[in-house]
Every structure is written in structure tokens, then in C-alpha cells.
Design an enzyme around this catalytic site. Sequence first.
Site, PDB file in Angstrom:
ATOM      1  N   ARG A 146      -4.882   2.103  10.724  1.00 23.08           N
ATOM      2  CA  ARG A 146      -5.497   1.604  11.940  1.00 23.08           C
ATOM      3  C   ARG A 146      -5.631   2.737  12.955  1.00 23.08           C
ATOM      4  O   ARG A 146      -4.729   3.561  13.119  1.00 23.08           O
ATOM      5  CB  ARG A 146      -4.657   0.480  12.574  1.00 23.08           C
ATOM      6  CG  ARG A 146      -4.878  -0.904  11.974  1.00 23.08           C
ATOM      7  CD  ARG A 146      -6.232  -1.446  12.341  1.00 23.08           C
ATOM      8  NE  ARG A 146      -6.455  -2.806  11.891  1.00 23.08           N
ATOM      9  CZ  ARG A 146      -7.018  -3.131  10.736  1.00 23.08           C
ATOM     10  NH1 ARG A 146      -7.377  -2.177   9.894  1.00 23.08           N
ATOM     11  NH2 ARG A 146      -7.216  -4.393  10.414  1.00 23.08           N
ATOM     12  N   GLU A 202     -14.094   1.426  17.264  1.00 26.86           N
ATOM     13  CA  GLU A 202     -14.997   1.666  16.133  1.00 26.86           C
ATOM     14  C   GLU A 202     -16.296   0.897  16.322  1.00 26.86           C
ATOM     15  O   GLU A 202     -16.248  -0.299  16.630  1.00 26.86           O
ATOM     16  CB  GLU A 202     -14.322   1.244  14.824  1.00 26.86           C
ATOM     17  CG  GLU A 202     -13.125   2.114  14.473  1.00 26.86           C
ATOM     18  CD  GLU A 202     -12.339   1.622  13.274  1.00 26.86           C
ATOM     19  OE1 GLU A 202     -11.519   2.386  12.730  1.00 26.86           O
ATOM     20  OE2 GLU A 202     -12.528   0.447  12.871  1.00 26.86           O
ATOM     21  N   LEU A 244       0.829  -1.200   0.000  1.00 28.48           N
ATOM     22  CA  LEU A 244       0.000   0.000   0.000  1.00 28.48           C
ATOM     23  C   LEU A 244       0.870   1.260   0.000  1.00 28.48           C
ATOM     24  O   LEU A 244       0.618   2.202  -0.758  1.00 28.48           O
ATOM     25  CB  LEU A 244      -0.943   0.004   1.191  1.00 28.48           C
ATOM     26  CG  LEU A 244      -1.959  -1.136   1.228  1.00 28.48           C
ATOM     27  CD1 LEU A 244      -2.874  -0.982   2.442  1.00 28.48           C
ATOM     28  CD2 LEU A 244      -2.788  -1.180  -0.047  1.00 28.48           C
ATOM     29  N   HIS A 284     -14.200   3.982   8.138  1.00 25.77           N
ATOM     30  CA  HIS A 284     -13.396   2.792   7.861  1.00 25.77           C
ATOM     31  C   HIS A 284     -13.851   2.098   6.563  1.00 25.77           C
ATOM     32  O   HIS A 284     -14.114   0.891   6.543  1.00 25.77           O
ATOM     33  CB  HIS A 284     -13.461   1.806   9.028  1.00 25.77           C
ATOM     34  CG  HIS A 284     -12.254   0.897   9.080  1.00 25.77           C
ATOM     35  ND1 HIS A 284     -11.680   0.487  10.256  1.00 25.77           N
ATOM     36  CD2 HIS A 284     -11.531   0.311   8.093  1.00 25.77           C
ATOM     37  CE1 HIS A 284     -10.657  -0.310  10.002  1.00 25.77           C
ATOM     38  NE2 HIS A 284     -10.544  -0.430   8.685  1.00 25.77           N
ATOM     39  N   VAL A 285     -13.920   2.885   5.499  1.00 21.09           N
ATOM     40  CA  VAL A 285     -14.372   2.353   4.206  1.00 21.09           C
ATOM     41  C   VAL A 285     -13.309   2.469   3.122  1.00 21.09           C
ATOM     42  O   VAL A 285     -13.590   2.206   1.951  1.00 21.09           O
ATOM     43  CB  VAL A 285     -15.667   3.050   3.739  1.00 21.09           C
ATOM     44  CG1 VAL A 285     -16.847   2.649   4.605  1.00 21.09           C
ATOM     45  CG2 VAL A 285     -15.501   4.571   3.715  1.00 21.09           C
ATOM     46  N   ALA A 286     -12.070   2.844   3.472  1.00 20.16           N
ATOM     47  CA  ALA A 286     -11.027   2.954   2.455  1.00 20.16           C
ATOM     48  C   ALA A 286     -10.825   1.628   1.719  1.00 20.16           C
ATOM     49  O   ALA A 286     -10.506   1.614   0.531  1.00 20.16           O
ATOM     50  CB  ALA A 286      -9.718   3.411   3.089  1.00 20.16           C
TER      51      ALA A 286
END
Length: 320
Positions: free
Chosen positions: A234, A263, A158, A285-287
Amino acid sequence: MHKIVFLDRATLAPHIRLRPPAFEHELIEYERTVPDQVAERIRGADIVITNKVPVGEQALALAPGVRLIAVAATGTDCVDKAACKTRGVVVSNIRGYAVNTVPEHTFALIFALRRSIVAYRESVLAGRWQESGQFCFFDHPIRDLAGSRLGIVGRGVLGQRVAEIARALGMIPQFAARKGASGADAGYVPWEEMLATSDLITLHLPLTEQSRGLIAMPELRKMQRRPLIINTARGGLVDEADLVRALDEGLIAGAGFDVTQGEPPAPDHPLMRAAARPNLILTPHVAWASDQAQQALADQLIGSIESFVAGKPVNVVDAY
């Protein structure tokens, strides 16, 4: 027959297909599981699938038949890996599925903040364009990315993909050496130098005991160029209360976070309290969650379970 229990199927979108494994099995899917339900639900199973539901030593002690915990994500901090190692339980994860979706979300946050997209949208909705009396107005800062230095923490797939996109945009990516290291290997810049010289900083590393609280007020005060800070990795890597203090004090230009410590965050969480600020964007938290990435994850998940049953486990995560 193998008994498979999926503890949190709702962490994958309903339209994502989870194909049946190619061996005799019983699959039980729970939409959600709270911690005190784990032991009961995995009792009698030999394969457990979890995305974010914690699986710890106490639950494993009551489920001696479990042989594989397949984490439907890359991060495995939800699993007590030391307990798994002691009990001979294999832990596997998902790899490589997010090579497009996470970097793209990272740059969506960067573009939105660097060009004040959200702030200008809010101003337009509030009628500011009409009030300006001309074809444009300049209430919020706009800065190009070309020529800026991007500090990248984490040099996995990444981080490398983010660097590739950054170069295409004319940016100067620089990978940070390990915090506290006495020097920097080739291809890295020292940690302190990265903090001082970056116009933007983005995090792409797992949460471990070593990386928890990696950036807090001491680090924020060393950021001489008032960078944007982006976290699609994170929650817990950044001290989020300190981050808000840094925004208050003008130590950083803004922040884009897709993750929080805990979360979903409580309403009084520091980032929730600050979420309406124009220089803070908080996404849920949708990346990782493009349709293509979710389907690739689901396919890899079943494939890794099939490999384990065939006696050839893949993507095994060691205890550390």
C-alpha cells in the site's frame, strides 16, 4: 429483490467475467465513481461493491438500506468501518487470491533492480553495446540474490509465500518484529535488526493508522547495507519523499514500488519525478492483476455476496 451497485467495475479488466449471483437481483455497474457521486449511486441499494472508491459515513447516512459492502480487494481502507459497525453494515473483503501474483511481481521488481535489467535495456537502445567494442559492457551493477538477507515486513500469506520463494533462491528471509516492540517472538528478528542487516526489504502488510509512515528517514538512515526497498502493499507505508531523499543520499541501492500514496499519482509526486532513474521502478498498482488472480477475485467476490444473502457471511472485516 436485492439491489447491487458496483461503484468501480473498471478496476477489473474487461475480459474478467463477473458471473450473476444465484439469487434474484438487480446489478448496476458503474465503470468509475467519484466521491461526490457515491451517496446518490448507493441510495436504494442493499449491497455495494467497491474496490477503491471511498464509502464513508455521509454516504451511508443517505443510504440506510445498505447491509453489505463487499470490497473487491484485500485492503479495506477505502471503507469507514467504524461507521459501518455503528449502522450494522457488514464489510467483507477478498482473501488468498493473490498468493502467486503479488509475490511473483515482488520478485520481478527484485530481479530487475538487482541485475540492472532496465538500465541495461536503456543502454542497449542508446547504442552503448556498439560503442563498447566488445561482447559485453559493465556500466551498471549486477548482484546475485543467493546468500542475501531479505527483510519481510508482514507475515501473512503473501509474506510467507515471498519467504518460500526467497529460500528456493538461496536467500535468507527474516521476518521483522513489530516496530517499537521491546523484543521479538520466535521466528522474528527485532525491527531495528531487520533494518540494519537486510540487503533487501519488502512490505506485505495493510495500511492502518499504526502502519502509516512505517518507513521514513529515521528508518532509512538505519539501513546499514544500502538495501533495495520493495513495496507491493500500500502507498503510505513509506514516506515517499523521504525515499527519494534516501536515493539521492545513497542510503539505499534502489526501490521498486507498485503503489503510491494517492493513485494515480500527480505528475509532481516524488516517485513520478524520480521515475526515470535506473534504480527506481514504478509500476501502476498491477502486482495483484494477473488474469488468474483477477478471475479468482471476481469468483470469490460473488461467492461472498451469495454467502451473505444466504445468512452465512464470510471474510467479514472488523472495525479497528
